[in-house]
Design a protein around this motif. Structure first.
Motif, short mmCIF file in Angstrom:
data_model
loop_
_atom_site.label_atom_id
_atom_site.label_comp_id
_atom_site.label_asym_id
_atom_site.label_seq_id
_atom_site.Cartn_x
_atom_site.Cartn_y
_atom_site.Cartn_z
N ALA A 308 -42.01 -6.03 18.06
CA ALA A 308 -42.98 -5.39 18.96
C ALA A 308 -44.32 -6.11 18.90
O ALA A 308 -44.95 -6.37 19.95
CB ALA A 308 -43.15 -3.92 18.58
N LEU A 309 -44.78 -6.45 17.69
CA LEU A 309 -46.07 -7.12 17.54
C LEU A 309 -46.07 -8.50 18.21
O LEU A 309 -47.00 -8.85 18.95
CB LEU A 309 -46.43 -7.25 16.06
N LEU A 310 -45.02 -9.29 17.99
CA LEU A 310 -44.95 -10.61 18.62
C LEU A 310 -44.92 -10.49 20.14
O LEU A 310 -45.53 -11.32 20.84
CB LEU A 310 -43.70 -11.35 18.11
N SER A 311 -44.26 -9.46 20.66
CA SER A 311 -44.23 -9.24 22.10
C SER A 311 -45.63 -8.89 22.62
O SER A 311 -46.05 -9.37 23.69
CB SER A 311 -43.26 -8.10 22.45
N MET A 312 -46.36 -8.09 21.85
CA MET A 312 -47.72 -7.71 22.26
C MET A 312 -48.65 -8.93 22.24
O MET A 312 -49.54 -9.07 23.09
CB MET A 312 -48.26 -6.59 21.36
N LEU A 313 -48.44 -9.83 21.27
CA LEU A 313 -49.28 -11.02 21.20
C LEU A 313 -49.04 -11.94 22.39
O LEU A 313 -49.96 -12.62 22.86
CB LEU A 313 -49.02 -11.76 19.88
N ILE A 314 -47.82 -11.96 22.93
CA ILE A 314 -47.56 -12.73 24.16
C ILE A 314 -48.36 -12.12 25.31
O ILE A 314 -48.95 -12.85 26.13
CB ILE A 314 -46.05 -12.73 24.50
N SER A 315 -48.44 -10.80 25.36
CA SER A 315 -49.23 -10.12 26.39
C SER A 315 -50.70 -10.52 26.27
O SER A 315 -51.36 -10.85 27.26
CB SER A 315 -49.07 -8.60 26.27
N LEU A 316 -51.20 -10.53 25.03
CA LEU A 316 -52.60 -10.92 24.80
C LEU A 316 -52.85 -12.36 25.20
O LEU A 316 -53.90 -12.69 25.77
CB LEU A 316 -52.96 -10.70 23.33
N ASP A 317 -51.90 -13.24 24.89
CA ASP A 317 -52.05 -14.66 25.25
C ASP A 317 -52.19 -14.87 26.75
O ASP A 317 -52.75 -15.88 27.20
CB ASP A 317 -50.85 -15.48 24.73
N ASN A 318 -51.68 -13.93 27.52
CA ASN A 318 -51.74 -14.05 28.97
C ASN A 318 -52.83 -13.18 29.59
O ASN A 318 -52.86 -12.97 30.80
CB ASN A 318 -50.37 -13.70 29.58
N GLY A 319 -53.74 -12.68 28.72
CA GLY A 319 -54.91 -11.96 29.20
C GLY A 319 -54.68 -10.50 29.51
O GLY A 319 -55.46 -9.88 30.24
N PHE A 320 -53.62 -9.91 28.94
CA PHE A 320 -53.32 -8.51 29.23
C PHE A 320 -53.33 -7.67 27.96
O PHE A 320 -53.16 -8.19 26.86
CB PHE A 320 -51.95 -8.40 29.92
N GLN A 321 -53.53 -6.36 28.17
CA GLN A 321 -53.49 -5.42 27.06
C GLN A 321 -52.06 -4.97 26.79
O GLN A 321 -51.18 -5.11 27.63
CB GLN A 321 -54.36 -4.19 27.38
N ALA A 322 -51.86 -4.38 25.60
CA ALA A 322 -50.54 -3.85 25.22
C ALA A 322 -50.71 -2.48 24.60
O ALA A 322 -51.73 -2.19 23.97
CB ALA A 322 -49.85 -4.79 24.24
N ALA A 323 -49.71 -1.62 24.83
CA ALA A 323 -49.75 -0.26 24.27
C ALA A 323 -48.42 0.04 23.59
O ALA A 323 -47.36 -0.39 24.06
CB ALA A 323 -50.01 0.75 25.39
N LEU A 324 -48.49 0.80 22.50
CA LEU A 324 -47.28 1.24 21.80
C LEU A 324 -47.39 2.75 21.63
O LEU A 324 -48.36 3.24 21.04
CB LEU A 324 -47.15 0.54 20.45
N ILE A 325 -46.41 3.49 22.15
CA ILE A 325 -46.44 4.95 22.06
C ILE A 325 -45.30 5.42 21.17
O ILE A 325 -44.16 4.95 21.29
CB ILE A 325 -46.37 5.60 23.46
N ALA A 326 -45.60 6.33 20.24
CA ALA A 326 -44.62 6.87 19.30
C ALA A 326 -44.60 8.39 19.41
O ALA A 326 -45.61 9.00 19.81
CB ALA A 326 -44.98 6.44 17.88
N PRO A 327 -43.51 9.05 19.06
CA PRO A 327 -43.40 10.50 19.28
C PRO A 327 -44.16 11.37 18.29
O PRO A 327 -44.42 12.53 18.57
CB PRO A 327 -41.90 10.75 19.19
N THR A 328 -44.50 10.84 17.10
CA THR A 328 -45.19 11.65 16.10
C THR A 328 -46.41 10.91 15.57
O THR A 328 -46.47 9.68 15.61
CB THR A 328 -44.27 11.98 14.91
N GLU A 329 -47.36 11.69 15.05
CA GLU A 329 -48.57 11.09 14.49
C GLU A 329 -48.24 10.24 13.27
O GLU A 329 -48.83 9.17 13.07
CB GLU A 329 -49.58 12.18 14.12
N ILE A 330 -47.30 10.71 12.45
CA ILE A 330 -46.92 9.94 11.25
C ILE A 330 -46.40 8.57 11.65
O ILE A 330 -46.77 7.54 11.08
CB ILE A 330 -45.88 10.71 10.42
N LEU A 331 -45.52 8.54 12.67
CA LEU A 331 -44.95 7.26 13.11
C LEU A 331 -46.02 6.38 13.76
O LEU A 331 -46.06 5.17 13.51
CB LEU A 331 -43.80 7.51 14.08
#
Length: 701
Positions: A308-331
């Motif tokens: 997931a992190l490496l995928s988000m870094l590809i998004s950043l390299d292309n000038g875009f933001q990335a979001a990760l949503i999880a079902p619980t606060e702990i996660l």
């Protein structure tokens, strides 16, 4: 335009009528001719055999006799009456009884007196006397018109029986459809019917209701199972093709400084071959201007967060933001901590947004997201709120996606000018058969290797008789510097009872492992988020050696020093949940253990679960066993199980048929993605008429 005669409503079907139609609609959802044909028998009875009354002592519960009715009497007891007829066949007599008799029934029986008739029904015995309640009675001439081989028995309800809609009535309705000589159009390309030597569609429907023998019945069932799988996959895969053509997104052609610097300087461990393969698949997707919709399956501890992190870094390299949503606060907190730790001193702006973040802290997060200063946002459902706006969201990662409804996930689409690329992650290994049906419209990547150096977790089951031995083992592990989880079940129907069990367990463990030598913590769902986080951080820092908890620690807890998972009343957990809990240990280099405490005598399903856990650590093997034990609907939950409501197909038994159907659909759509060739015309018409609108949810990953 193709017009399907099976769409005719049942009100005018011979043997039905408006009143029966209303009952069938309410009880069984039968509205049209096609619904009648798709109301398949659930078993068959051999009607070729006749018994004599003398023989019935040794026969089955349902019997068929030939003889005469010699008397008919109506017996009244107050307001209640019953109709009793005496039947004989030359070897003996028995009673026929109707508790809900009608004038038509009385008149028919009087008319049949002393004629040769065929009786069929369920045998009852009381004090050595035999009777049949509500039997079917036919003249010999009428009986000859009935199927004398395997007779169909249909699913029914109490209300249907009360309204006089018996098994015979439904059977006659089916016969009436065939008597109308309605053409049942073929809906599968003829070359496939020929290649697999299938029955025609019409022959399959006739045979499944009125089979001549078991071999023909099997062929009819296989044909109709193939059809169900075929059109489900056609729905899914054609939707995937449409989505790729229709849902444009931003192409990410650049692999730049963010990705390369992290990969070369900050990578905490060598990627497994499976991780490298999956990242390559994601990179190829992101290069395209079409929206990525990819499902990432990976067993507990397989390294999905790194992907997931490496995928988000590809998004950043292309000038875009990335979001990760999880079902619980702990996660969500766990993902945030892991990603911030892995990024180290890299100049990447990351923030956490959950329901417990105060308004004062939210405001700068909202502002930085909108300005583009904040590059990666990690959070819970709070990310879906309308107040959360992005500068240029390019990639959305959804963890444990089955916990989010379609409408919730769709909100991500509206947070960018073009729909963001979507990566769905699940730590619940999904059997291939289930994956092909539930997520057939997504591309699927699987991480099927664990990181190097991980030792397999040893799993054993124990009873209360081994409790003292268990305590000794726990002390030894703690003396080695290890930590221990003890998990108690928490079932919604008896929360108070289970919470009491948890507190009793906590007190018992605290007495056995007293201060100051030992420290015991507790975590459960009734605690405030701050209290839960306080206890979790104490355990993570090693300030408590034992954590007594409910399944709130099922996901999102990463304490490499924890080496023992003890699961109390493990027979009360599902297989998937047991595997998830086991995945909380085994995250370090030391040997880890999972101990399943069982109480009392186990039922066969619970016994199979426990044995399976002890035999294998492979989540995909366990998922296949879980599918066999629970069935697809229960595995996936009610939210998304509608697509799996097959009329005849069975994912656990018909894997070969599913695979064949999917292969055929893939070949057809590769050759003819718009289904425009003449050979595919009937298939396309059937698809448009019956299925196209039923998979609207699949537009959203």
């Amino acid at each position: 335009m193709y017009r399907n005669p099976l769409k005719k409503t049942i009100e005018y079907l011979k043997g039905c009528g408006p009143e029966r139609a209303k009952t069938l609609q309410a009880e069984l959802g039968i509205f049209r001719y096609e619904d009648v044909l798709n109301h398949f028998p659930f078993r068959y009875i051999d009607r070729s055999k006749y018994y004599t009354i003398r023989e019935i002592r040794s026969t089955a519960a349902e019997i068929q006799l030939k003889g005469q009715i010699i008397s008919v009497n109506e017996i009244k007891m107050g307001k209640v009456s019953r109709l009793v007829a005496k039947f004989q066949d030359g070897t003996g007599t028995l009673e026929l009884v109707w508790f809900k008799a009608t004038k038509w029934q009385r008149d028919k029986l009087q008319n049949d007196l002393f004629k040769e008739v065929v009786i069929y029904g369920k045998l009852n015995e009381f004090n050595g006397n035999y009777s049949i309640i509500h039997p079917e009675v036919d003249t010999v001439e009428d009986a000859k018109k009935l199927p004398m081989g395997l007779f169909p028995v249909y699913p029914s309800t109490e209300k249907l029986q009360k309204r006089g809609i018996s098994n015979r009535v439904i059977q006659k309705m089916v016969s009436s459809i065939f008597d109308e000589n309605i053409k049942i159009e073929e809906n599968i390309p003829q070359n496939l019917v020929s290649h697999f030597k299938m029955m025609s569609r019409e022959e399959a429907y006739r045979t499944i209701h009125f089979p001549n023998n078991l071999d023909d019945l099997k062929r009819a069932e296989n044909r109709l199972k193939f059809e169900e799988f075929f059109f489900l996959n056609l729905s899914m895969l054609s939707k995937k093709i449409q989505n790729k053509a229709k849902n444009q997104s931003h192409a990410f052609p650049v692999i730049g400084n963010y990705f390369n610097k992290f990969y070369n300087e900050h990578m905490p461990f060598e990627l497994t071959g499976a991780q490298k393969r999956v990242i390559k698949e994601i990179r190829l997707d992101l290069k395209q201007p079409a929206q990525m919709n990819r499902l990432l399956q990976g067993d507990v501890g397989s390294g999905k967060t790194m992907v997931a992190l490496l995928s988000m870094l590809i998004s950043l390299d292309n000038g875009f933001q990335a979001a990760l949503i999880a079902p619980t606060e702990i996660l969500a907190q766990q993902h945030y901590n892991s990603i911030v730790e892995m990024l180290g001193d890299m100049n990447v702006e990351v923030a956490l947004l959950t329901g417990s973040v105060t308004k004062k802290k939210r405001e700068p997060i909202h502002e930085n997201l909108l300005s583009g200063k904040l590059q990666i946002i990690i959070g819970t459902h709070a990310l879906l709120e309308d107040t959360v706006q992005f500068h240029n969201l390019g990639l959305s990662i959804i963890d444990e996606q089955h916990r989010f409804g379609v409408a919730q996930r769709a909100k991500f689409w509206r947070k960018a000018k073009l729909p963001p690329h979507i990566l769905v992650m699940t730590a619940t290994p999904i059997p291939r058969t289930l994956s092909m049906t539930m997520y057939g419209d997504l591309d699927v990547s699987v991480i099927d290797e664990l990181p190097l150096g991980r030792k397999p977790i040893k799993t054993i089951s124990k009873t209360d008789a081994n409790r003292l031995q268990l305590f000794g083992f726990m002390r030894n592990e703690i003396e080695k510097g290890r930590q221990i989880y003890i998990v108690y079940p928490l079932i919604e129907e008896s929360e108070k009872l289970d919470l009491k069990d948890l507190m009793d367990g906590f007190e018992s463990i605290s007495r056995e492992f007293p201060l100051p030598k030992y420290a015991v913590g507790i975590v459960h769902g009734k605690q405030k988020p701050a209290d839960k986080e306080f206890e979790m951080q104490r355990f993570k820092r090693g300030e408590t050696q034992i954590l007594v908890a409910t399944t709130v620690i099922e996901v999102g807890v990463n304490v490499p020093n924890a080496s023992v998972m003890i699961i109390e009343n493990s027979e009360r957990f599902g297989l998937s949940q047991l595997h998830q809990l086991r995945g909380r240990v085994g995250r370090g280099a030391e040997q880890s253990y999972c101990i399943l405490m069982v109480g009392g005598k186990l039922n066969p399903i619970s016994k199979r679960r426990i044995e399976s856990m002890c035999e294998t650590n492979d989540g995909f093997k366990l998922a296949e066993i879980d599918l066999e034990l629970r069935g697809p609907g229960e595995m996936m939950g009610t939210q998304q199980s509608g697509v799996l409501n097959f009329k005849i197909a069975d994912l656990t038994k018909d894997k070969k048929i599913l695979k064949a159907a999917r292969t055929c659909v893939e070949h057809i759509l590769k050759l003819d993605p718009t289904m425009s060739l003449p050979v595919h015309l009937n298939m396309k018409n059937y698809f448009i008429e019956n299925l196209k609108e039923k998979v609207g949810w699949s537009q959203i990953s």
